[in-house]
Design a protein around this motif. Structure first.
Motif, PDB file in Angstrom:
ATOM      1  N   GLU A   1     -12.855  10.499  -7.992  1.00 35.15           N
ATOM      2  CA  GLU A   1     -11.495  10.846  -8.393  1.00 35.15           C
ATOM      3  C   GLU A   1     -10.565  10.558  -7.216  1.00 35.15           C
ATOM      4  OE1 GLU A   1     -10.320  11.930 -11.315  1.00 35.15           O
ATOM      5  OE2 GLU A   1     -12.327  11.810 -12.226  1.00 35.15           O
ATOM      6  N   PHE A   2      -9.430   9.935  -7.486  1.00 38.24           N
ATOM      7  CA  PHE A   2      -8.438   9.694  -6.441  1.00 38.24           C
ATOM      8  C   PHE A   2      -7.545  10.915  -6.312  1.00 38.24           C
ATOM      9  CE2 PHE A   2      -9.542   5.402  -7.942  1.00 38.24           C
ATOM     10  CZ  PHE A   2      -9.989   4.866  -6.735  1.00 38.24           C
ATOM     11  N   THR A   3      -7.311  11.342  -5.078  1.00 31.99           N
ATOM     12  CA  THR A   3      -6.577  12.584  -4.855  1.00 31.99           C
ATOM     13  C   THR A   3      -5.167  12.375  -4.329  1.00 31.99           C
ATOM     14  OG1 THR A   3      -7.557  12.743  -2.630  1.00 31.99           O
ATOM     15  CG2 THR A   3      -8.697  13.891  -4.440  1.00 31.99           C
ATOM     16  N   ASN A   4      -4.845  11.189  -3.851  1.00 32.71           N
ATOM     17  CA  ASN A   4      -3.470  10.935  -3.413  1.00 32.71           C
ATOM     18  C   ASN A   4      -3.068   9.501  -3.744  1.00 32.71           C
ATOM     19  OD1 ASN A   4      -5.444  10.642  -1.047  1.00 32.71           O
ATOM     20  ND2 ASN A   4      -3.702   9.462  -0.295  1.00 32.71           N
ATOM     21  N   ILE A   5      -1.880   9.369  -4.308  1.00 33.76           N
ATOM     22  CA  ILE A   5      -1.358   8.081  -4.759  1.00 33.76           C
ATOM     23  C   ILE A   5      -0.011   7.862  -4.081  1.00 33.76           C
ATOM     24  CG2 ILE A   5      -0.684   6.689  -6.753  1.00 33.76           C
ATOM     25  CD1 ILE A   5      -2.399   8.605  -8.471  1.00 33.76           C
ATOM     26  N   THR A   6       0.124   6.727  -3.411  1.00 27.89           N
ATOM     27  CA  THR A   6       1.320   6.477  -2.607  1.00 27.89           C
ATOM     28  C   THR A   6       2.009   5.186  -3.013  1.00 27.89           C
ATOM     29  OG1 THR A   6       0.275   7.589  -0.726  1.00 27.89           O
ATOM     30  CG2 THR A   6       2.223   6.251  -0.268  1.00 27.89           C
ATOM     31  N   ILE A   7       3.298   5.273  -3.297  1.00 30.79           N
ATOM     32  CA  ILE A   7       4.132   4.091  -3.505  1.00 30.79           C
ATOM     33  C   ILE A   7       4.546   3.557  -2.144  1.00 30.79           C
ATOM     34  CG2 ILE A   7       6.391   3.304  -4.322  1.00 30.79           C
ATOM     35  CD1 ILE A   7       6.176   5.306  -6.587  1.00 30.79           C
TER      36      ILE A   7
ATOM     37  N   GLU B   1       1.307  11.933 -10.242  1.00 31.97           N
ATOM     38  CA  GLU B   1       1.888  12.631  -9.091  1.00 31.97           C
ATOM     39  C   GLU B   1       1.769  11.709  -7.879  1.00 31.97           C
ATOM     40  OE1 GLU B   1       1.060  16.635  -6.439  1.00 31.97           O
ATOM     41  OE2 GLU B   1       0.565  16.646  -8.575  1.00 31.97           O
ATOM     42  N   VAL B   2       2.898  11.207  -7.420  1.00 35.97           N
ATOM     43  CA  VAL B   2       2.882  10.216  -6.342  1.00 35.97           C
ATOM     44  C   VAL B   2       3.817  10.649  -5.215  1.00 35.97           C
ATOM     45  CG1 VAL B   2       2.406   8.331  -7.954  1.00 35.97           C
ATOM     46  CG2 VAL B   2       4.763   8.839  -7.319  1.00 35.97           C
ATOM     47  N   GLU B   3       3.561  10.094  -4.033  1.00 34.72           N
ATOM     48  CA  GLU B   3       4.500  10.222  -2.932  1.00 34.72           C
ATOM     49  C   GLU B   3       4.969   8.827  -2.552  1.00 34.72           C
ATOM     50  OE1 GLU B   3       2.971  11.527   0.821  1.00 34.72           O
ATOM     51  OE2 GLU B   3       0.929  10.873   0.365  1.00 34.72           O
TER      52      GLU B   3
ATOM     53  N   GLY C   1      -7.640   7.562  -1.693  1.00 30.99           N
ATOM     54  CA  GLY C   1      -6.243   7.255  -1.914  1.00 30.99           C
ATOM     55  C   GLY C   1      -6.029   5.958  -2.660  1.00 30.99           C
ATOM     56  N   LEU C   2      -4.842   5.836  -3.223  1.00 31.54           N
ATOM     57  CA  LEU C   2      -4.416   4.615  -3.888  1.00 31.54           C
ATOM     58  C   LEU C   2      -3.055   4.207  -3.345  1.00 31.54           C
ATOM     59  CD1 LEU C   2      -5.225   5.239  -7.673  1.00 31.54           C
ATOM     60  CD2 LEU C   2      -6.431   3.714  -6.102  1.00 31.54           C
TER      61      LEU C   2
ATOM     62  N   PHE D   1      -9.671  -5.181   0.321  1.00 30.38           N
ATOM     63  CA  PHE D   1      -9.751  -4.043  -0.597  1.00 30.38           C
ATOM     64  C   PHE D   1      -9.605  -4.504  -2.054  1.00 30.38           C
ATOM     65  CE2 PHE D   1      -7.821  -0.883   2.718  1.00 30.38           C
ATOM     66  CZ  PHE D   1      -8.960  -1.013   3.493  1.00 30.38           C
ATOM     67  N   PRO D   2     -10.115  -3.706  -2.995  1.00 32.87           N
ATOM     68  CA  PRO D   2      -9.951  -4.051  -4.411  1.00 32.87           C
ATOM     69  C   PRO D   2      -8.540  -3.756  -4.906  1.00 32.87           C
ATOM     70  CG  PRO D   2     -11.057  -1.939  -4.219  1.00 32.87           C
ATOM     71  CD  PRO D   2     -10.910  -2.474  -2.821  1.00 32.87           C
ATOM     72  N   GLN D   3      -8.061  -4.583  -5.814  1.00 34.11           N
ATOM     73  CA  GLN D   3      -6.734  -4.410  -6.405  1.00 34.11           C
ATOM     74  C   GLN D   3      -6.825  -4.696  -7.893  1.00 34.11           C
ATOM     75  OE1 GLN D   3      -3.579  -6.599  -4.449  1.00 34.11           O
ATOM     76  NE2 GLN D   3      -2.213  -6.474  -6.200  1.00 34.11           N
ATOM     77  N   VAL D   4      -6.258  -3.800  -8.696  1.00 35.18           N
ATOM     78  CA  VAL D   4      -6.183  -4.001 -10.146  1.00 35.18           C
ATOM     79  C   VAL D   4      -4.719  -4.032 -10.543  1.00 35.18           C
ATOM     80  CG1 VAL D   4      -6.671  -3.021 -12.425  1.00 35.18           C
ATOM     81  CG2 VAL D   4      -8.418  -2.949 -10.635  1.00 35.18           C
TER      82      VAL D   4
END
Length: 376
Positions: A186-192, A216-218, A297-298, A337-340
């Motif tokens: 599970e990813f716990t933090n997503i950043t723009i 929920e993003v920062e 993270g993402l 790194f992987p990117q989708v």
């Protein structure tokens, strides 16, 4: 002339029943199929190379899991473009609008996704991600070296990856579950990433922001100087490209489109003696991004800075889009790194791409995340 397939008659039946039974797929004309020749998008390559004596392991793996191969698709010449136009074989159609380019170099595979469940391409500098974005598809560039490149014509080996595209996030995920074996987390933090989003026009930015309002993003600046990063990527890539293809180009003197020929000429002028120093700079970027994104993270960026350019765009306009695109695609390229990429449709029927980048070896987790939140 078939503008999607270089050879539509190539077909291989499944070797076993499996998770992909009932699915058909096409492959870019750089993958080895036993008994067939590859063109790599150029007729001179076709006539100067022998038929393959084996089938690429990635294709065999798919056949062993029940999928059926149908067709070799067109590519930009020697995979060295992001536009998808080919002076020898024609330009595969953009799935969404005939007046726009499909994106390359896996352009034929993007077009074939209209009639195949999924398609294989290669991605070095964006060659799966860009056509996926332009044609409204889901697409993945996996962790570098996660999938064998054996039996695949190389461009720049330290960046080359096998990627795939589909109209369906579920099928994209299922192919990943067959080809990859990393743990699902599970990813716990997503950043723009602020810097990447600044390439977008306000209207396009609105579409992408609306698409992620469920998360929920920062927002902060994670990436470094993208213009410098893109130059570093292009230079390492160019040195490797000339090492791989320079001798053939010098001896055969193939006919290339002017823009492709210009890139090979530029690659031939690069100082290979700088390679080790450049790779150390790349390693520092990898370590920096690993720390910034984190294991769970993402990073969220636009896949491309805009919709697909029109076919009749000026060379200056095309080069401007290419330059900005490379500043986005080099992030996964340099890091490995992987990117989708996820299709986000505009009101006019054209598509933007929204991309999620995870750290190394989080490919299946990324595919499952995209299918859960952006599935179709």
């Amino acid at each position: 002339m078939n503008e999607i397939y270089r050879n539509e008659k190539v077909e291989m039946a499944p070797l076993k029943e499996g998770r992909l039974s009932g699915y058909t797929f096409a492959v870019k004309d750089v993958f080895a199929v036993e008994g067939e020749k590859n063109s790599a998008g150029n007729p001179d390559w076709l006539v100067t190379h022998e038929a393959n004596t084996f089938t690429a392991p990635v294709i065999e793996h798919l056949l062993l899991n029940g999928a059926t191969l149908k067709g070799l698709t067109h590519t930009d010449e020697l995979m060295y473009s992001l536009n998808g136009e080919n002076i020898h074989y024609g330009t595969p159609p953009n799935l969404l609008h005939p007046d726009h380019i499909p994106g390359g170099s896996s352009s034929g595979s993007a077009s074939a996704a209209a009639e195949r469940d999924f398609t294989l391409g290669t991605d070095t500098g964006g060659s799966v991600r860009v056509p996926s974005s332009y044609c409204g598809l889901y697409g993945i560039r996996p962790t570098h070296n996660a999938i064998s490149m054996k039996g695949v014509i190389p461009l720049a080996p330290s960046f080359d990856t096998v990627g795939w595209m589909s109209k369906s996030s579920r099928i994209l995920k299922e192919v990943g579950d067959v080809l990859l074996h990393d743990e699902i987390i599970e990813f716990t933090n997503i950043t723009i990433d602020l810097q990447g989003w600044n390439f977008l026009q306000p209207e396009d930015r609105h579409y992408l922001e609306a698409a992620i309002n469920k998360l929920e993003v920062e927002t902060k600046e994670i990436t470094g100087p993208l213009e410098e990063w893109a130059t570093l990527f292009r230079t390492i890539q160019g040195i490797e490209i000339w090492k791989v293809h320079g001798e053939w180009i010098r001896s055969v003197k193939p006919t290339f489109a002017p823009s492709i020929e210009k890139r090979f000429q530029w690659a031939s002028t690069l100082d290979a003696g700088m390679y080790d120093e450049l790779k150390l700079k790349q390693l520092a970027i990898q370590e920096y991004l690993q720390k910034q994104i984190g294991e769970k993270g993402l990073l969220v960026i636009p896949t491309t800075p805009s919709i697909a350019p029109k076919k009749k765009a000026t060379s200056e306009e095309v080069e401007d889009v290419r330059t900005k695109t490379m500043q986005l695609t080099c992030i996964a390229g340099l890091s490995g790194f992987p990117q989708v990429t996820v299709p986000i449709m505009r009101a006019d029927g054209l598509a933007l791409g929204l991309s999620f980048i995870a750290t190394r070896g989080r490919d299946r987790a990324l595919l499952h995340f995209v299918d859960q939140y952006f599935g179709s």
